[in-house]
Design a protein around this motif. Sequence first.
Motif, PDB file in Angstrom:
ATOM      1  N   SER A 338     -49.040  35.750  -5.294  1.00 32.69           N
ATOM      2  CA  SER A 338     -48.402  34.441  -5.473  1.00 32.69           C
ATOM      3  C   SER A 338     -46.891  34.544  -5.640  1.00 32.69           C
ATOM      4  O   SER A 338     -46.183  33.535  -5.552  1.00 32.69           O
ATOM      5  N   LEU A 359     -57.728  34.710  -5.979  1.00 30.64           N
ATOM      6  CA  LEU A 359     -57.654  33.256  -6.099  1.00 30.64           C
ATOM      7  C   LEU A 359     -56.516  32.692  -5.251  1.00 30.64           C
ATOM      8  O   LEU A 359     -56.676  31.663  -4.577  1.00 30.64           O
ATOM      9  N   THR A 360     -55.371  33.358  -5.271  1.00 31.15           N
ATOM     10  CA  THR A 360     -54.231  32.915  -4.458  1.00 31.15           C
ATOM     11  C   THR A 360     -54.582  32.956  -2.977  1.00 31.15           C
ATOM     12  O   THR A 360     -54.322  31.999  -2.232  1.00 31.15           O
ATOM     13  N   THR A 362     -57.578  32.938  -1.565  1.00 27.37           N
ATOM     14  CA  THR A 362     -58.631  31.972  -1.253  1.00 27.37           C
ATOM     15  C   THR A 362     -58.052  30.573  -1.075  1.00 27.37           C
ATOM     16  O   THR A 362     -58.400  29.851  -0.130  1.00 27.37           O
ATOM     17  N   ALA A 363     -57.158  30.190  -1.991  1.00 25.41           N
ATOM     18  CA  ALA A 363     -56.556  28.858  -1.917  1.00 25.41           C
ATOM     19  C   ALA A 363     -55.714  28.700  -0.651  1.00 25.41           C
ATOM     20  O   ALA A 363     -55.781  27.671   0.037  1.00 25.41           O
ATOM     21  N   LYS A 364     -54.933  29.714  -0.322  1.00 26.45           N
ATOM     22  CA  LYS A 364     -54.063  29.640   0.856  1.00 26.45           C
ATOM     23  C   LYS A 364     -54.854  29.688   2.156  1.00 26.45           C
ATOM     24  O   LYS A 364     -54.531  29.000   3.123  1.00 26.45           O
ATOM     25  N   GLN A 367     -57.985  26.446   1.761  1.00 29.27           N
ATOM     26  CA  GLN A 367     -57.734  25.108   1.189  1.00 29.27           C
ATOM     27  C   GLN A 367     -59.035  24.473   0.699  1.00 29.27           C
ATOM     28  O   GLN A 367     -59.442  23.397   1.168  1.00 29.27           O
ATOM     29  N   ILE A 371     -62.820  25.603  -6.343  1.00 35.17           N
ATOM     30  CA  ILE A 371     -62.983  27.047  -6.544  1.00 35.17           C
ATOM     31  C   ILE A 371     -63.661  27.270  -7.893  1.00 35.17           C
ATOM     32  O   ILE A 371     -63.232  26.714  -8.909  1.00 35.17           O
ATOM     33  N   THR A 455     -53.964  29.101 -10.068  1.00 30.32           N
ATOM     34  CA  THR A 455     -54.813  28.076  -9.450  1.00 30.32           C
ATOM     35  C   THR A 455     -54.172  26.699  -9.574  1.00 30.32           C
ATOM     36  O   THR A 455     -54.863  25.682  -9.546  1.00 30.32           O
ATOM     37  N   GLN A 458     -55.277  23.386  -7.750  1.00 26.56           N
ATOM     38  CA  GLN A 458     -56.645  23.568  -7.270  1.00 26.56           C
ATOM     39  C   GLN A 458     -57.639  22.955  -8.260  1.00 26.56           C
ATOM     40  O   GLN A 458     -57.414  22.959  -9.471  1.00 26.56           O
ATOM     41  N   TRP A 460     -60.543  23.805 -10.070  1.00 22.90           N
ATOM     42  CA  TRP A 460     -60.965  25.181 -10.349  1.00 22.90           C
ATOM     43  C   TRP A 460     -61.653  25.278 -11.700  1.00 22.90           C
ATOM     44  O   TRP A 460     -61.312  24.558 -12.645  1.00 22.90           O
TER      45      TRP A 460
END
Length: 496
Positions: A338, A359-360, A362-364, A367, A371, A455, A458, A460
């Motif tokens: 991140s 986590l970073t 997965t989010a990028k 989307q 999570i 997160t 997100q 989450w």
Amino acid sequence: MTLQFSLTNTAATDVDSPCIVVGVYEQAVLGSAAEAVDRATGGLIRQQLESGDISGKAGSTSVLFAPPGIAARRVLVVGLGAQKSFDGARFQKINIEAARALGRLPLSAAVSYLTDVDVPGRDAAWRVRVAALASDFAAYRYTATFKPRDKPKPAELATLAFAAGDEAQAALEQATAIAEGVRFARELANLPPNICNPAYIAAQAQAFADLHDKVSCQVLDETQMAELGFGSLLAVARGSANKPRLIALEYKGGEPGDKPYAFVGKGVTFDSGGISLKPGPGMEDMKFDMGGAAGVMGAFVAAVKMGLKRNLVCVVPSVENMPGGDSYRPSDVLTSLSGLTIEVLNTDAEGRLILCDALTWTAKTYQPHTIVDAATLTGACVVALGKHASGLMSKHDDLAAELLAAGEETLDRAWRLPLWDDYQAQLESGFADVANIGGKTAGAITAGCFLSRFTDGQRWAHLDIAGTAWEDGRKGMATGRPVALLAQWLLSQSEK
């Protein structure tokens, strides 16, 4: 051996089976199936109660052989405990004990009438689902690393029917899928770390994907992660000869444009503590430190087997945390994916360091709609909640409520801990954006607070399963939690 389940409407007195299972409460109160069997056999069960051979104590079992007047060759009588306090947790317990007792008998099939027992507030579908999962849990045997036995084994329980109508068929099919996910998780977590390393987990994920049309698998090695900037995860892995992997399973069960739900699971295949070495006694349990990875992968298996109409991704950062000449050290400052920098104060707080990069990513990458991560993250959570409840943390009240409800439905329960900004001050560092530990107090919460920094934006939630992922003792096995909770939550989402 995986149990095969079915339903039956045949009366307990008429079913032709090697064994039937009936329940008896304390104070000589018989369940409906036990009452019918007692009448047909001329009061055989009540005679045993009067003699003290059957007590009705919760979980106790007694076997009646070749009883006259019924078609079954055996009757397994299971104690239900006090009728006035009978509840869902007791129902789960008696089904576990019944399956264990059946496993000690030389038979391959049985019919259980415990699903006829009244559980306040629960319908037949719930009873069948819980009974099936409890029975499969009890029937599981770990054999992977034992020498094969030459002598023939006696008959083993292979099929189990439950007394219920067609209204419970869907629940039974769900239970069968979830049981497969639980077994997948337990087997993976029970394997020793010289077998189950990051590459092995990746191979198991790929093998599952190869068998299912809607599933794909992507695996990143250390070179690919270095190019992307996984500075925090790769630091943890540096001391081990077993190289790290980032594993991503994707299931396309929903519409092409729908955002996926995402699971992220901590996959530390052995945690020595690194330079901050753990004490020797109990270190053998640290093969279970990939329980979060096993749990989310098991939930993924369950979702695929149920054919849920949702898109789902399952991301597993997998490393081994070992001391070595290249190990990361206390006082190192790491740059995460991140961009946030992290001061390492303790190398045994490694789970959050691999999760934050996962986590970073997965989010990028995906989307996601939501999570949920699962991790055997902190001993502090074990101190707080013991072995009964997983710790749940989220800033989203609706998501927390959904997960808590799923835990209550499956008896794979969680308890919510606060994730207030008040605790963030404990993670302040004079040398980096954040420290990787927050001191002696509120350890489970500050670990959650650490993850929350990665997160932002997100939807989450975090599950700390350090107390629930495996059983105590030298023969303690992985439990497969929180597969049932996560699978039920996904099931509930797919029904909206």
